[in-house]
Write an enzyme that holds these catalytic residues in place. Structure first.
Site, short mmCIF file in Angstrom:
data_model
loop_
_atom_site.label_atom_id
_atom_site.label_comp_id
_atom_site.label_asym_id
_atom_site.label_seq_id
_atom_site.Cartn_x
_atom_site.Cartn_y
_atom_site.Cartn_z
CB SER A 1 38.79 47.69 36.97
OG SER A 1 38.11 46.64 37.59
CE LYS A 53 39.53 46.87 41.60
NZ LYS A 53 39.63 47.63 40.35
#
Length: 779
Positions: free
Chosen positions: A687, A730
């Site tokens: 990611s 996140k």
């Protein structure tokens, strides 16, 4: 001297004697003693004595273990005796009867080797006619009479001898010979010529013997009492047994156990295989001897069977409003998690179905996974049982040991049912992601049967070896990550993710739950401590920035312990107000500082967002160039997937170099070094692809990326931005780090609706489909 005058035998003793060394204790004068003689030299001494005057000298050997004594090994004072009778024995030895007469002392050994002979002088008793001696004699006789009355070893002849001996010295000698005195002490008495001293020594030994007799008698009485008590108990037990038989009651422990097992088993109304197996075991138990090793094994097995909840559980009775209230009271936030659990409870209520389900709670440490499990049990009004499988390496822990093994026991599932005594409890399997496997088996594979609704209707534990229905159990598993859980196990569970908490949520949780709990734990009162909102926020930001609440709780415990010390030791009076300025006094320097929030300060830097086992985190990517040969260097403990992401980003940036204003030969003339700080922490995952590409573009064209901007997304080789996981975690990490703008993959736009508004507040999200979209937004 006239012919008719009688001369005592001890006055006609020769000055020269043949010597017989004696083992064991010395022989005293005035004693008639038998002696077994086997040595040829000693036999020749007896024969020579008999041919002359029948007298021999008896000297004790100093060391009882000496086999071939010399003159050095013999005592110098002994007893002269007359051989009265000699009997030849079949083995070549002889048995002689000796009447001892008088003490003698060796003047000189005539023969130094065996058979021994010596020149001797005879010794008379001294000081034997004083008042003290007479008093001592009388005292000794009285003491010995008492001793002999209570001692069966003293014969009637010995008692008569005590009365008939008239000389004090001979009385002392006689008692010395019959008392249990050490051989060395007896020799000292033999060598004592002063009769008073001899009598005193003997009296001491008589007193010791009397004390010994008292102790012996006390022990004997205790033993007799015990024997009498045991006999009495035995007769009473036999009588009780006869009465019980008449009344039809169980006669012994085994009969009682058998009746208990029979009643319990009849109450369960078993059928089929279970009935057959249990009845066999019960019959076997009835016929077994209680002293048999198999008896204990069978009894424990039957005990386990009757301890289990075989009957169908009662229909569930819980109120939905009350269940919602319990979840809300026990946990702040976690709205999506509570929503999922309430939906699940609503289905159970609507179907009126007690069939269990399998839920897996995934989240960072300290976010409340275990406590949510307890809340579910409270909401359903069910028993709760928790066990951890972290570090478990043996499948027998889950499925039990076979009964052939010594000390065999059921697995954790059956053990838990034994404890809760109900067929539909809530079972929490903690740390399911941390199981190991070894030569003893794979516990995660054993859990496949336990957590499969199609199979656990007839779960077979190795110890029980009978089908047992565990389908009514509600299983709640907890884990920090799905990565280490086997795929087939994940398929059997409904996954519910628990995200971390932001600072605002931590403050509310601290006010509602943690501060009252910690104050109680440290013995303070609620009014003793006051916190401001700024203080609680400062603890969250500077000391407990992780996803969970454990470090926050530890910080509060430290503060309250130090306050307790102030009250007890320094005699300070509460209340205390904790301000942001006073936190350093209690918690030390901040663990996280504001200036540590990852900030971009030069070209080549970019902030990414990562998801770890401990929740979300911000990730700083740094890139620098070194003029020279082309090349790429990576540091910061990157995993294989992340290294591949770096390779894709590097290739893609070289591919579009001219489009984004990078010199065509830039990468040929520079070696690029890409690093992710906190090098000791392992990192992996795809990611960070667009973040790495952005850092490389920023480095190559010399432009600095916007401050307070972070990004997450996987980069493909042709520049597409692919979706990622853990967006909520996140986002929470970005909020903690003060990020205002986040670039996310277009495909993850749908996940924004799952993130609560108070977390998204103040953050702008830009969905991007390609790397070109990213480049437009970052500079």
């Amino acid at each position: 001297m006239s012919e008719k005058q009688i001369v005592p035998a001890d006055q006609m003793l020769p000055n020269h004697l043949f010597i017989i060394p004696t083992m064991g204790k010395p022989v005293f004068p005035g004693i008639f003693t038998p002696m077994m003689i086997e040595s040829e030299q000693d036999i020749s001494v007896v024969d020579q004595s008999l041919s002359q005057h029948s007298l021999v000298g008896l000297l004790m050997i100093n060391d009882d273990e000496t086999e071939l004594p010399t003159t050095e090994d013999l005592c110098r004072i002994g007893t002269v005796g007359k051989i009265v009778k000699k009997i030849n024995l079949p083995d070549g030895g002889i048995n002689v009867f000796i009447s001892t007469l008088k003490r003698f002392k060796v003047k000189k050994f005539i023969s130094e080797t065996s058979p021994f002979s010596a020149a001797v002088e005879y010794l008379d008793d001294e000081n034997d006619n004083t008042i003290e001696v007479k008093a001592l004699t009388r005292a000794i006789i009285n003491e010995m009479k008492q001793l002999s009355e209570n001692n069966p070893l003293f014969s009637e002849e010995m008692r008569l001898s005590m009365v008939n001996i008239d000389q004090p010295g001979k009385i002392a000698d006689f008692f010395s010979s019959i008392l249990n005195i050490d051989r060395v002490e007896q020799q000292k008495i033999l060598e004592t010529l002063d009769v008073q001293q001899r009598l005193e020594a003997v009296l001491i030994f008589i007193k010791k013997e009397q004390e010994l007799m008292k102790i012996q008698r006390k022990i004997q009485n205790q033993i007799n009492e015990k024997i009498e008590k045991n006999q009495r108990e035995y007769f009473l037990k036999e009588e009780l047994k006869a009465i019980k038989q008449e009344l039809g009651m169980p006669v012994d422990a085994k009969s009682g156990e058998y009746l208990r097992f029979t009643e319990a088993i009849e109450g369960f109304k078993f059928e089929g295989e279970v009935k057959e197996q249990v009845e066999q075991e019960l019959e076997k138990f009835k016929l077994m001897d209680p002293n048999s090793s198999e008896f204990v094994v069978t009894r424990n097995y039957l005990d386990t069977i009757i301890s289990l909840p075989w009957n169908k559980p009662e229909p569930e009775s819980f109120e939905m409003k009350e269940a919602v209230s319990i979840l809300d009271n026990d946990h702040y936030g976690l709205e999506d998690v509570k929503k999922r659990i309430i939906e699940y409870l609503a289905v159970r209520k609507l179907k009126n179905d007690s069939k269990g389900s399998i839920i897996c709670l995934i989240g960072a440490p300290g976010v409340g996974k275990t406590s949510i499990g307890k809340s579910i049990a409270n909401a359903l009004n069910k028993k709760f049982f928790r066990f951890s499988v972290g570090g478990m390496r043996d499948e027998a822990e889950i499925k039990g040991h076979r009964r052939t093994y010594v000390g065999a026991m059921p697995g954790k599932i059956i053990q838990g049912l034994k404890i809760v005594k109900t067929g539909d409890p809530v079972f929490m399997i903690d740390e399911i992601d941390k199981m190991g496997s070894s030569y003893q088996g794979d516990p995660s594979s054993a859990l496949l049967e336990v957590l499969d609704p199609e199979q656990n209707v007839a779960f077979r534990d190795h110890y029980l070896d009978l089908p047992f229905d565990i389908s009514n159990i509600l299983f709640i598993a907890t884990a920090n990550t799905l990565d280490t859980i086997p795929r087939p196990l994940i398929d059997r569970m409904e996954i519910i993710r628990l995200s971390g908490y932001i600072a605002k949520e931590k403050m509310t949780i601290a006010k509602k739950y943690l501060i009252p709990k910690s104050i109680t734990k440290t013995g303070l009162k609620r009014r003793d401590v006051k916190y401001t909102s700024k203080t609680l926020s400062a603890i969250a930001v500077n000391y407990a920035r992780e996803a969970g609440m454990r470090n926050y709780e530890k910080a509060l415990d430290r503060i309250h312990r130090k306050l307790a010390l102030k009250i007890v030791l320094e005699q300070q009076e509460p209340p205390f107000e904790i301000t942001p300025e006073s936190l350093e006094e209690f918690l030390g320097k901040p663990v996280f500082r504001e200036d540590e929030i990852k900030a971009i300060t030069c070209p080549g830097m970019a902030v990414g967002l990562a998801w770890t086992n401990f929740g979300g985190d911000t990730l700083m990517i740094e890139a620098v160039n070194v003029p020279g040969k082309e090349g790429m260097k990576m540091t910061g403990q990157m995993g294989k997937v992340m290294q591949e992401s770096v390779g894709i980003a590097y290739t893609y940036v070289r591919h579009i170099a001219e489009k984004v204003g990078i010199a065509p030969d830039y990468f040929q003339k520079n070696m690029i070094h890409l690093h992710i700080p906190e090098g000791a922490t392992p990192k992996d995952g795809p990611s960070a692809g667009i973040t790495m590409a952005s850092a490389l573009i920023s480095l190559a064209n010399g432009k600095m990326i916007k401050k307070k901007l972070a990004m997450t997304g996987e980069l493909s080789l042709v520049g597409k931005v692919l979706p990622i996981g853990g967006l909520k975690e996140k986002t929470i990490a970005a909020r903690r780090a003060g990020i205002k703008t986040i670039l996310i993959p277009k495909a993850n736009e749908r996940d924004l609706s799952e993130i609560p508004d108070h977390i998204k507040k103040g953050i702008t999200f830009h969905p991007v489909e390609t790397m070109e979209d990213v480049i437009e937004k970052i500079f």
